[in-house]
Design an enzyme around this catalytic site. Structure first.
Site, PDB file in Angstrom:
ATOM      1  N   VAL A 119      -0.171   2.272  -2.345  1.00 17.74           N
ATOM      2  CA  VAL A 119      -1.395   2.906  -1.241  1.00 17.74           C
ATOM      3  C   VAL A 119      -0.843   1.682   0.179  1.00 17.74           C
ATOM      4  O   VAL A 119      -0.784   1.509   1.559  1.00 17.74           O
ATOM      5  CB  VAL A 119      -2.298   1.430  -1.808  1.00 17.74           C
ATOM      6  CG1 VAL A 119      -3.118   0.964  -0.419  1.00 17.74           C
ATOM      7  CG2 VAL A 119      -3.266   2.549  -2.512  1.00 17.74           C
ATOM      8  N   CYS A 120       0.282   0.535  -0.748  1.00 21.19           N
ATOM      9  CA  CYS A 120       0.852  -0.466   0.781  1.00 21.19           C
ATOM     10  C   CYS A 120       1.840   0.192   1.494  1.00 21.19           C
ATOM     11  O   CYS A 120       1.490   0.183   3.034  1.00 21.19           O
ATOM     12  CB  CYS A 120       2.029  -1.297  -0.461  1.00 21.19           C
ATOM     13  SG  CYS A 120       0.845  -1.983  -1.820  1.00 21.19           S
ATOM     14  N   PRO A 121       2.827   1.310   0.922  1.00 20.31           N
ATOM     15  CA  PRO A 121       3.399   1.808   2.262  1.00 20.31           C
ATOM     16  C   PRO A 121       2.439   2.827   4.017  1.00 20.31           C
ATOM     17  O   PRO A 121       2.371   2.330   4.829  1.00 20.31           O
ATOM     18  CB  PRO A 121       4.449   2.915   1.601  1.00 20.31           C
ATOM     19  CG  PRO A 121       3.629   3.414   0.479  1.00 20.31           C
ATOM     20  CD  PRO A 121       3.041   2.283  -0.111  1.00 20.31           C
TER      21      PRO A 121
END
Length: 187
Positions: free
Chosen positions: A46-48
């Site tokens: 999810v972070c990128p």
């Protein structure tokens, strides 16, 4: 306890920014608006998508006099490696702060102690270094930079117009309210 209305606590950290390692502290958050976006870890899922979304909106943040900082408990070296190997992250031109000591994550009350990772926390900081908005999401729920831009515009508006407030779903140029005895019970 809420961090809204509190000044950012002192810290010193290393960061990766545009091919260089730089020093960052709470002083970087003073004199302009700042967005500090905590995320759990580099090389994840999810972070990128979130960090790329911030980058896709970075020019708008800059037009609004706002600097963006991402923070995870990874090192600045790991940020560089991720930047070098991820198509999404290689686009980032804002500062990526490393917090391997967990000092910053603790200061912002987003550290998941048992995991040594940060929650998905977003902080809107005014030019005085005071936190004006906090959003914390579960690790599996991504954020949307366009919503953050609306919050930023509202925070900037009420700072310039301290006798007005922005109602729900307020958009730039929209109607505001002037709290007074006349409005009590009429909204």
């Amino acid at each position: 306890m809420s961090l809204v209305g509190k000044e950012v606590l002192p810290f010193k950290a290393k960061a990766y920014h545009n091919g260089e390692f730089i020093d960052v502290s709470e002083e970087n958050f003073k004199g302009k608006w700042s967005i500090v976006c905590f995320y759990p870890a580099d090389f994840t899922f999810v972070c990128p998508t979130e960090l790329e979304d911030l980058q896709n909106n970075y020019e708008e943040f800059k037009k609004l006099g706002t600097e963006v900082y991402s923070v995870s408990t990874d090192t600045h070296f790991t940020h560089k490696a991720w930047h070098d190997h991820s198509e999404a992250i290689s686009k980032l031109t804002y500062v990526m702060i490393g917090d391997p000591s967990h000092e910053i994550s603790r200061n912002f009350d987003v550290l998941i102690e048992a995991d040594g990772l940060a929650d998905r926390g977003t902080f809107l900081i005014d030019p005085d270094g005071v936190i004006q908005s906090v959003e914390i999401n579960a690790g599996n729920i991504g954020r949307d930079a366009s919503i953050l831009i609306n919050k930023l515009k509202a925070a900037q508006y009420v700072r310039k117009n301290p006798n007005e407030v922005c109602p729900a779903k307020w958009k730039e140029g929209g109607a505001t309210l002037k709290p007074s005895l006349d409005l009590v019970g009429k909204i």
